[in-house]
Scaffold this motif. Structure first.
Motif, mmCIF file in Angstrom:
data_model
loop_
_atom_site.group_PDB
_atom_site.id
_atom_site.type_symbol
_atom_site.label_atom_id
_atom_site.label_comp_id
_atom_site.label_asym_id
_atom_site.label_seq_id
_atom_site.Cartn_x
_atom_site.Cartn_y
_atom_site.Cartn_z
ATOM 1 N N THR A 276 35.964 -40.315 -29.482
ATOM 2 C CA THR A 276 35.505 -41.701 -29.387
ATOM 3 C C THR A 276 36.516 -42.599 -30.116
ATOM 4 N N LYS A 277 36.312 -43.900 -30.013
ATOM 5 C CA LYS A 277 37.225 -44.848 -30.654
ATOM 6 C C LYS A 277 37.253 -44.687 -32.169
ATOM 7 N N ASP A 278 36.115 -44.236 -32.743
ATOM 8 C CA ASP A 278 36.094 -44.057 -34.197
ATOM 9 C C ASP A 278 36.425 -42.629 -34.614
ATOM 10 N N GLY A 279 36.987 -41.839 -33.679
ATOM 11 C CA GLY A 279 37.525 -40.530 -34.034
ATOM 12 C C GLY A 279 36.579 -39.364 -33.931
ATOM 13 N N LYS A 280 35.365 -39.568 -33.436
ATOM 14 C CA LYS A 280 34.439 -38.450 -33.288
ATOM 15 C C LYS A 280 34.822 -37.591 -32.076
ATOM 16 N N VAL A 281 34.708 -36.287 -32.226
ATOM 17 C CA VAL A 281 34.967 -35.370 -31.116
ATOM 18 C C VAL A 281 33.822 -35.463 -30.109
ATOM 19 N N VAL A 282 34.150 -35.675 -28.847
ATOM 20 C CA VAL A 282 33.134 -35.781 -27.805
ATOM 21 C C VAL A 282 32.760 -34.386 -27.306
ATOM 22 N N VAL A 283 31.499 -34.050 -27.410
ATOM 23 C CA VAL A 283 30.971 -32.776 -26.915
ATOM 24 C C VAL A 283 30.088 -33.072 -25.709
ATOM 25 N N ASP A 284 30.458 -32.518 -24.562
ATOM 26 C CA ASP A 284 29.719 -32.767 -23.326
ATOM 27 C C ASP A 284 28.634 -31.708 -23.160
ATOM 28 N N PHE A 285 27.393 -32.161 -23.082
ATOM 29 C CA PHE A 285 26.216 -31.278 -23.035
ATOM 30 C C PHE A 285 25.541 -31.411 -21.688
ATOM 31 N N TRP A 286 25.531 -30.321 -20.930
ATOM 32 C CA TRP A 286 24.935 -30.312 -19.603
ATOM 33 C C TRP A 286 23.508 -29.777 -19.640
ATOM 34 N N THR A 287 22.573 -30.520 -19.037
ATOM 35 C CA THR A 287 21.207 -30.026 -18.868
ATOM 36 C C THR A 287 20.704 -30.409 -17.482
ATOM 37 N N PHE A 288 19.581 -29.805 -17.125
ATOM 38 C CA PHE A 288 18.885 -30.174 -15.883
ATOM 39 C C PHE A 288 17.599 -30.935 -16.215
ATOM 40 N N TRP A 289 17.477 -31.400 -17.453
ATOM 41 C CA TRP A 289 16.269 -32.102 -17.902
ATOM 42 C C TRP A 289 16.383 -33.587 -17.583
ATOM 43 N N GLY A 290 16.020 -33.954 -16.365
ATOM 44 C CA GLY A 290 16.128 -35.333 -15.938
ATOM 45 C C GLY A 290 14.812 -35.999 -15.613
ATOM 46 N N SER A 291 13.705 -35.284 -15.849
ATOM 47 C CA SER A 291 12.395 -35.841 -15.504
ATOM 48 C C SER A 291 12.004 -36.945 -16.476
ATOM 49 N N GLU A 292 10.998 -37.728 -16.080
ATOM 50 C CA GLU A 292 10.510 -38.794 -16.940
ATOM 51 C C GLU A 292 9.941 -38.257 -18.239
ATOM 52 N N THR A 293 9.478 -37.005 -18.213
ATOM 53 C CA THR A 293 8.914 -36.398 -19.415
ATOM 54 C C THR A 293 10.005 -35.853 -20.328
ATOM 55 N N ARG A 294 10.913 -35.059 -19.766
ATOM 56 C CA ARG A 294 11.840 -34.310 -20.620
ATOM 57 C C ARG A 294 13.125 -35.045 -20.982
ATOM 58 N N ARG A 295 13.603 -35.903 -20.094
ATOM 59 C CA ARG A 295 14.871 -36.572 -20.412
ATOM 60 C C ARG A 295 14.788 -37.412 -21.694
ATOM 61 N N PRO A 296 13.735 -38.226 -21.883
ATOM 62 C CA PRO A 296 13.671 -38.990 -23.135
ATOM 63 C C PRO A 296 13.600 -38.101 -24.375
ATOM 64 N N ILE A 297 12.984 -36.932 -24.227
ATOM 65 C CA ILE A 297 12.848 -36.029 -25.377
ATOM 66 C C ILE A 297 14.194 -35.465 -25.790
ATOM 67 N N ILE A 298 14.941 -34.933 -24.813
ATOM 68 C CA ILE A 298 16.230 -34.338 -25.166
ATOM 69 C C ILE A 298 17.207 -35.414 -25.618
ATOM 70 N N GLU A 299 17.110 -36.609 -25.046
ATOM 71 C CA GLU A 299 18.058 -37.649 -25.435
ATOM 72 C C GLU A 299 17.757 -38.204 -26.830
ATOM 73 N N LYS A 300 16.496 -38.157 -27.238
ATOM 74 C CA LYS A 300 16.192 -38.551 -28.624
ATOM 75 C C LYS A 300 16.764 -37.535 -29.598
ATOM 76 N N ILE A 301 16.647 -36.244 -29.253
ATOM 77 C CA ILE A 301 17.223 -35.205 -30.116
ATOM 78 C C ILE A 301 18.733 -35.392 -30.219
ATOM 79 N N ILE A 302 19.381 -35.698 -29.097
ATOM 80 C CA ILE A 302 20.827 -35.927 -29.100
ATOM 81 C C ILE A 302 21.178 -37.137 -29.963
#
Length: 430
Positions: A32-58
């Protein structure tokens, strides 16, 4: 000419897809611009229920430290693993991916996943249920970390039990009781069923799981030896056929034709009185079956004292082979599988998490039916078995399942089907 341009454009799009399949941001920059290493995390959690949950953890992880930035890339269920293999082959994989728990050894053997042994020690391993940790090791090395699992429970309609003169606090404990209860719970109008007490192939428990349940929890391959054509597994297939014969093919097909999801689920709709499913089936009951008074219990044992065996699955988080940031990826994986993140996932999804302390902590935050179902599923893990695919018999299910199907369709006898299946699978051994 136009056709030629169209072909070239299509080819360019395909090349672009393969080259960029690890996600837009990771392809653009590794930091990133401030020097953080970008880690790309792939999931299949795209539902209205699970996507907000995993993205809050991220988000919580990204805000907890200043060295790594995790980018979430959602890929549909049907695409994620195909694209993972393509990206590994192209040398441009994701850094972390959610993958199937029972095929870790296959990917390790095929050099599609990084060895994580240097990042784990004994105390780290002890955080997880032992039967789950066993699935992530291959030839003494660690290739993934367990994230979640599942187990099957018997959901039953208490009101239907009362109508049938059954004690709603005493669900069936054996196969014999299951048959007895089912017949009492059947509701017929002439030759037509308005309600079916139970049918073993409805829900999320297939014929193979009943065969394992009957055989005292023994899988189809045990310690490298085939255990397909066993007397108990033959008996289980015959038992399923007996259910089909009693209800009639037309009844089975007619009910299945009406099956849908959520409100149309036959258990929620009151058309089936007992139903086997994973613990997270409760989310459908919670959201669409508020009027259903239900109980949960272990899957009935073949015979008293023989074990209420359930077959388990689930997912792991792993680092695809060729990741440019395995150290940073593992730092995120440790956060994702630690107590707080796992507890949050469990409480929001009623999902069986792999971290033992997190599973217990989740129970303290749940109450009412939420707690009842989750507590039953956690307890049921003691009688849930995992069946990782042996490297000696890759994809053995593709040879086994057609034989089981032929027996269930009446094309051959269970005895002949399992004998032929064992012969066919024996030929696969490397």
């Amino acid at each position: 000419m136009k056709r030629g341009l169209a072909v070239l454009a299509a080819a360019a799009m395909l090349i672009g897809l393969l080259a960029g399949c690890s996600g837009e941001q990771s392809a653009e920059a590794e930091k990133t611009k401030d020097g953080k290493v970008v880690v790309d995390f792939w999931t299949f959690w795209g539902s209205e229920t699970r996507r907000p949950i995993i993205e809050k953890i991220i988000d919580d992880y990204n805000n907890s430290q200043d060295k790594v930035f995790v980018k979430h890339t959602f890929l549909p269920w049907g695409d994620i693993w195909t694209k993972n293999l393509a990206s590994v082959a192209a040398g441009n994989p994701a850094d972390v991916i959610v993958n199937d728990i029972n095929t870790v050894a296959q990917r390790a053997e095929n050099k599609q996943v990084e060895d994580l042994s240097e990042y784990v020690d004994g105390s780290f391993k002890q955080q997880f249920y032992p039967h789950l940790w066993d699935t992530v090791e291959h030839e003494g090395k660690t290739y993934a970390v367990p994230f979640n699992t599942d187990t099957r429970l018997l959901f039953y309609n208490k009101k239907a039990f009362e109508e049938a003169g059954l004690d709603p606090e005493k669900p069936p404990a054996t196969w014999a009781e299951l048959e007895e209860y089912a017949q009492k719970l059947d509701v017929k109008n002439g030759n037509k069923y308005d309600r079916v007490g139970f049918y073993p192939l409805w829900g999320s428990l297939g014929a193979s799981s009943w065969m394992i349940n009957a055989d005292n929890g023994k899988g189809f391959i045990e310690d490298g030896e085939l255990a397909i054509n066993t007397p108990k597994k033959v008996e289980a297939l015959n038992w399923i056929l007996d259910w089909k014969e009693r209800l009639g093919e037309k009844t089975v097909q007619a009910f299945q034709a009406e099956f849908g999801s959520e409100q149309s689920n036959p258990f929620i709709a009151g058309k089936v009185a007992m139903w086997v499913d994973v613990g997270t089936f409760y989310t459908q009951l919670r959201d669409y079956g508020q009027d259903v008074e239900f109980g949960v219990a272990p899957i009935p044992a073949k015979e008293e004292g023989k074990g209420n065996w359930s077959e388990g699955g689930g997912f792991v988080v792993e680092v695809p082979k060729g990741s440019k940031h395995p150290k940073e990826a593992m730092d995120f994986i440790k956060y994702l599988t630690d107590v707080e993140a796992q507890k949050y996932w469990a409480v929001k999804n009623y999902d069986n998490v792999a971290n033992k302390e997190a599973a217990e902590a989740a129970l303290n935050e749940l109450e009412g039916p939420d707690k009842m179902v989750y507590e039953a599923s956690v307890k049921n893990l003691d009688q849930t078995k995992m069946f990782p695919v042996p490297v000696e018999y890759p994809d053995y299910q593709s040879r086994l399942n057609p034989h089981i199907d032929n027996a269930l369709l009446g094309k051959t006898s269970p005895e002949k089907a399992l004998k032929k299946a064992e012969e066919d699978i024996e030929k696969m051994k490397k």
